[in-house]
Enzyme design. Structure first.
Site, mmCIF file in Angstrom:
data_model
loop_
_atom_site.group_PDB
_atom_site.id
_atom_site.type_symbol
_atom_site.label_atom_id
_atom_site.label_comp_id
_atom_site.label_asym_id
_atom_site.label_seq_id
_atom_site.Cartn_x
_atom_site.Cartn_y
_atom_site.Cartn_z
ATOM 1 N N LYS A 195 19.921 -45.146 5.434
ATOM 2 C CA LYS A 195 20.650 -46.240 6.088
ATOM 3 C C LYS A 195 19.947 -46.546 7.388
ATOM 4 O O LYS A 195 19.339 -45.663 7.997
ATOM 5 C CB LYS A 195 22.101 -45.825 6.354
HETATM 6 N N1 GLU Z 1 24.598 -51.468 2.027
HETATM 7 C C1 GLU Z 1 25.075 -51.349 0.684
HETATM 8 C C2 GLU Z 1 25.776 -50.018 0.486
HETATM 9 O O1 GLU Z 1 26.287 -49.431 1.403
HETATM 10 C C3 GLU Z 1 23.993 -51.644 -0.339
HETATM 11 C C4 GLU Z 1 22.810 -50.742 -0.302
HETATM 12 C C5 GLU Z 1 21.665 -51.185 -1.225
HETATM 13 O O2 GLU Z 1 21.837 -52.138 -1.955
HETATM 14 O O3 GLU Z 1 20.623 -50.543 -1.147
HETATM 15 O O4 GLU Z 1 25.915 -49.546 -0.613
#
Ligand code: GLU
Length: 416
Positions: free
Chosen positions: A106
């Protein structure tokens, strides 16, 4: 091992418990909880005024045993290191649970995007990408949208990365605009997945989906699509909210119209016929299903005893604190955990990455039907583990996910 409460502490506690069930030793638990790499960068941005401002940015790569790191980038005043670390760990479990060949990551920049112009956000994004570019890539780490980022920001990431490489690399990010290799169905995927899982959970809990009353907290990419689809598929959405407050209409809201009202006025408040409620009051409404789709730490030790819903579906990441989890459990309220409920987004991100690599495009029906099939199958898998004696759905999901990552770590062995 750190166990300092909040999102991070809660996730660590779940890993600890899952490890005890599976029989993992302390060294393995440490490897499974600590992030493999934390990248911290300073991002200087020229404001439109001509002044220079320095922002803090992070990319946390939690565990890469099962494949390249994967996870969103958020722009938010609270995107602090510990928070991003916890969110990266959730991505590891989410990808493992869904059988996607990725590890968890993240990223975040501590900023208030509402106070930045579009040009300032572009400069910030391009500089962030430049700072982390050696650590990301289609086989290393593939960013995606998260809170306050979307296709436009992903396009800038893709373009900046490609400019440095000297050729076009669409597969370095997912959640891109369709014009540069985005997947059909990606923008609505998280909300769609939430809807599929809510329907399944209603069925499993003896609730009639078609008659179910639903409150959705948050009207961003996830909340607005979930509310709209829940409505379309026959549930009665009686309350929604955004960061400035919420609205309640017991007879049911026309969510598409609420979207139009927000586009015109900037918020959902004041929608015709509805009563204003605060974000806190929305969580305590007497509804069948509560969908927290905003930010973390919304249902807490303080308000969990006031939740009236029979079913909580976590569309946001980490909206329920560990204390609240316990209280909801004691009160017999079923909770569908984030790593399952909101996994539709990263699942279609996976489809997007596959399409980019193969240079072959799926139509939206294929995307949606494969997504629906995976969400349904995974919901049932988690439910079956829960029903076979696990304490709640969150622990059932963790048990499945942690075991998969532990197996990968063990089977790869230690280098050198
Ligand atoms: N930010 C989204 C999540 O928390 C999507 C992450 C992604 O598609 O890599 O799952």
């Amino acid at each position: 091992m750190a166990n300092d409460g909040g999102l991070w502490g809660g996730a660590c506690r779940c890993v600890d418990r899952a490890a005890a069930r599976i029989g993992l030793d302390k060294a393995m638990v440490d490897r499974l909880t600590q992030p493999e790499r934390v990248i911290k960068v300073k991002i200087p941005v020229r404001r439109d005024s001509g002044d220079l401002e320095l922002f803090d940015g992070y990319r946390v790569q939690h565990n890469g045993a099962r494949g390249p790191y994967k996870g969103g980038i958020r722009y938010h005043p609270h995107a602090l290191e510990d928070e991003v670390k916890a969110l990266a760990m959730l991505m590891t479990w989410k990808c493992a649970l869904m059988d996607l060949p990725f590890g968890g990551a993240k990223g975040g920049v501590v900023c208030d995007p509402k106070k930045l112009s579009r040009e300032e956000v572009e400069r910030l994004t391009r500089r962030l990408t430049t700072e982390i570019r050696r650590f990301i890539g289609p086989k290393r780490d593939i960013p995606a949208p998260d809170v306050s980022t979307g296709p436009e920001v992903m396009a800038w990431v893709m373009d900046t990365y490609s400019m440095h490489e000297g050729y076009t690399v669409p597969e370095v990010v997912t959640g891109k605009p369709l014009s540069i290799g985005g997947s059909r169905g990606r923008e609505r995927a998280t909300g769609r997945g939430v809807t599929v899982v809510t329907k399944e959970a209603c069925r499993s809990n003896g609730l009639e989906f078609e008659d179910a009353t639903v409150a959705v907290q948050g009207f961003g990419n996830v909340g607005s699509v979930a509310a709209e689809m829940l409505n379309e598929w026959g549930a009665r959405v009686v309350a929604v909210s955004d960061s400035s407050g919420g609205i309640h209409l017991p007879g049911g809201l026309d969510v598409a119209e609420v979207g139009g009202h927000k586009a015109e006025t900037g918020s959902v408040s004041g929608f015709r016929g509805s009563t204003d409620v605060t974000n806190e009051e929305l969580l305590e409404l007497d509804v069948d299903v509560l969908v927290p789709a905003a930010l973390e730490n919304q249902i807490t030790g303080e308000n969990a005893s006031l939740v009236e819903a029979d079913l909580v579906v976590e569309a946001a990441n980490g909206p329920t604190t560990p204390e609240a989890d316990e209280i909801l459990g004691e009160r017999g309220i079923t909770l569908v955990p984030d790593i399952l409920a909101n996994a539709g987004g990263v699942t279609v991100s996976y489809f997007e990455w596959v399409q980019n690599i193969e240079n072959y495009w799926w139509d939206v029906d294929r995307v949606n039907s494969e997504l629906d099939e995976i969400m349904t199958r995974k919901f049932r898998e988690v439910r079956d583990v829960y029903e076979s004696g696990e304490e709640d759905m969150r622990m059932a999901a963790y048990r499945i996910a942690v075991e998969k990552v532990a197996n990968a770590v063990r089977d790869r062995g230690l280098w050198p």
